[in-house]
Design a protein around this motif. Structure first.
Motif, PDB file in Angstrom:
ATOM      1  N   UNK A   5       0.845  -1.197   0.000  1.00 27.20           N
ATOM      2  CA  UNK A   5       0.000   0.000   0.000  1.00 27.20           C
ATOM      3  C   UNK A   5       0.881   1.249   0.000  1.00 27.20           C
ATOM      4  N   UNK A   6       0.353   2.296  -0.594  1.00 27.34           N
ATOM      5  CA  UNK A   6       1.060   3.582  -0.605  1.00 27.34           C
ATOM      6  C   UNK A   6       0.732   4.310   0.697  1.00 27.34           C
ATOM      7  N   UNK A   7       1.730   4.513   1.534  1.00 28.23           N
ATOM      8  CA  UNK A   7       1.536   5.316   2.745  1.00 28.23           C
ATOM      9  C   UNK A   7       2.191   6.681   2.518  1.00 28.23           C
ATOM     10  N   UNK A   8       2.098   7.535   3.480  1.00 23.97           N
ATOM     11  CA  UNK A   8       2.603   8.905   3.322  1.00 23.97           C
ATOM     12  C   UNK A   8       4.088   8.924   2.982  1.00 23.97           C
ATOM     13  N   UNK A   9       4.867   8.117   3.692  1.00 23.38           N
ATOM     14  CA  UNK A   9       6.313   8.116   3.453  1.00 23.38           C
ATOM     15  C   UNK A   9       6.641   7.656   2.038  1.00 23.38           C
ATOM     16  N   UNK A  10       5.982   6.576   1.597  1.00 23.95           N
ATOM     17  CA  UNK A  10       6.233   6.086   0.244  1.00 23.95           C
ATOM     18  C   UNK A  10       5.775   7.108  -0.793  1.00 23.95           C
ATOM     19  N   UNK A  11       4.638   7.738  -0.553  1.00 22.34           N
ATOM     20  CA  UNK A  11       4.156   8.766  -1.477  1.00 22.34           C
ATOM     21  C   UNK A  11       5.172   9.899  -1.608  1.00 22.34           C
ATOM     22  N   UNK A  12       5.762  10.297  -0.499  1.00 24.49           N
ATOM     23  CA  UNK A  12       6.772  11.362  -0.545  1.00 24.49           C
ATOM     24  C   UNK A  12       8.032  10.905  -1.267  1.00 24.49           C
ATOM     25  N   UNK A  13       8.423   9.644  -1.088  1.00 24.61           N
ATOM     26  CA  UNK A  13       9.579   9.105  -1.807  1.00 24.61           C
ATOM     27  C   UNK A  13       9.316   9.066  -3.315  1.00 24.61           C
ATOM     28  N   UNK A  14       8.117   8.639  -3.687  1.00 30.24           N
ATOM     29  CA  UNK A  14       7.759   8.614  -5.104  1.00 30.24           C
ATOM     30  C   UNK A  14       7.732  10.023  -5.689  1.00 30.24           C
ATOM     31  N   UNK A  15       7.225  10.978  -4.909  1.00 30.73           N
ATOM     32  CA  UNK A  15       7.212  12.366  -5.350  1.00 30.73           C
ATOM     33  C   UNK A  15       8.639  12.854  -5.615  1.00 30.73           C
ATOM     34  N   UNK A  16       9.543  12.542  -4.701  1.00 31.70           N
ATOM     35  CA  UNK A  16      10.931  12.976  -4.858  1.00 31.70           C
ATOM     36  C   UNK A  16      11.589  12.317  -6.071  1.00 31.70           C
ATOM     37  N   UNK A  17      11.284  11.041  -6.285  1.00 30.56           N
ATOM     38  CA  UNK A  17      11.925  10.300  -7.374  1.00 30.56           C
ATOM     39  C   UNK A  17      11.304  10.588  -8.735  1.00 30.56           C
ATOM     40  N   UNK A  27      -4.209   9.775  -3.038  1.00 30.33           N
ATOM     41  CA  UNK A  27      -5.591   9.717  -3.537  1.00 30.33           C
ATOM     42  C   UNK A  27      -5.828   8.418  -4.297  1.00 30.33           C
ATOM     43  N   UNK A  28      -4.874   8.008  -5.108  1.00 33.40           N
ATOM     44  CA  UNK A  28      -5.002   6.738  -5.817  1.00 33.40           C
ATOM     45  C   UNK A  28      -5.160   5.575  -4.834  1.00 33.40           C
ATOM     46  N   UNK A  29      -4.387   5.597  -3.757  1.00 40.01           N
ATOM     47  CA  UNK A  29      -4.488   4.538  -2.759  1.00 40.01           C
ATOM     48  C   UNK A  29      -5.844   4.567  -2.074  1.00 40.01           C
ATOM     49  N   UNK A  30      -6.318   5.769  -1.731  1.00 39.53           N
ATOM     50  CA  UNK A  30      -7.630   5.896  -1.083  1.00 39.53           C
ATOM     51  C   UNK A  30      -8.742   5.401  -2.008  1.00 39.53           C
ATOM     52  N   UNK A  31      -8.655   5.733  -3.294  1.00 40.40           N
ATOM     53  CA  UNK A  31      -9.655   5.268  -4.263  1.00 40.40           C
ATOM     54  C   UNK A  31      -9.639   3.740  -4.358  1.00 40.40           C
ATOM     55  N   UNK A  36     -12.033  -1.681  -2.921  1.00 39.38           N
ATOM     56  CA  UNK A  36     -11.900  -2.970  -2.239  1.00 39.38           C
ATOM     57  C   UNK A  36     -12.981  -3.117  -1.171  1.00 39.38           C
ATOM     58  N   UNK A  37     -13.214  -2.068  -0.396  1.00 37.70           N
ATOM     59  CA  UNK A  37     -14.240  -2.117   0.659  1.00 37.70           C
ATOM     60  C   UNK A  37     -15.628  -2.336   0.059  1.00 37.70           C
ATOM     61  N   UNK A  38     -15.931  -1.649  -1.041  1.00 39.16           N
ATOM     62  CA  UNK A  38     -17.237  -1.777  -1.665  1.00 39.16           C
ATOM     63  C   UNK A  38     -17.439  -3.150  -2.306  1.00 39.16           C
ATOM     64  N   UNK A  39     -16.377  -3.833  -2.628  1.00 37.09           N
ATOM     65  CA  UNK A  39     -16.470  -5.169  -3.213  1.00 37.09           C
ATOM     66  C   UNK A  39     -16.650  -6.250  -2.146  1.00 37.09           C
ATOM     67  N   UNK A  40     -16.496  -5.887  -0.891  1.00 33.71           N
ATOM     68  CA  UNK A  40     -16.627  -6.831   0.224  1.00 33.71           C
ATOM     69  C   UNK A  40     -18.081  -6.870   0.674  1.00 33.71           C
TER      70      UNK A  40
END
Length: 57
Positions: A5-17, A27-31, A36-40
């Motif tokens: 999953x994309x957490x805040x730290x990973x999102x910031x690393x991806x932003x930097x890279x 937002x992509x992770x939240x979507x 996934x929740x709606x499919x359960x």
């Protein structure tokens, strides 16, 4: 495949890279989490029950 999953730290690393805003990654992770929740069906039944109770209040 082991996905992470994309957490805040990973999102910031991806932003930097990659130069793509961390907010977009989060937002992509939240979507995805929402889909996934709606499919359960068990969770959706639980949610429907909560909505019924809340409507009575």
């Amino acid at each position: 495949m082991n996905l992470r999953a994309i957490n805040t730290e990973l999102a910031l690393l991806l932003e930097a890279a990659l130069g793509i805003s961390a907010n977009i990654w989060l937002k992509l992770q939240a979507d995805y989490n929402m889909q996934v929740a709606k499919a359960d069906s068990s969770f959706m039944n639980r949610l429907a029950n909560i909505r019924k109770i809340a409507a009575m209040l």
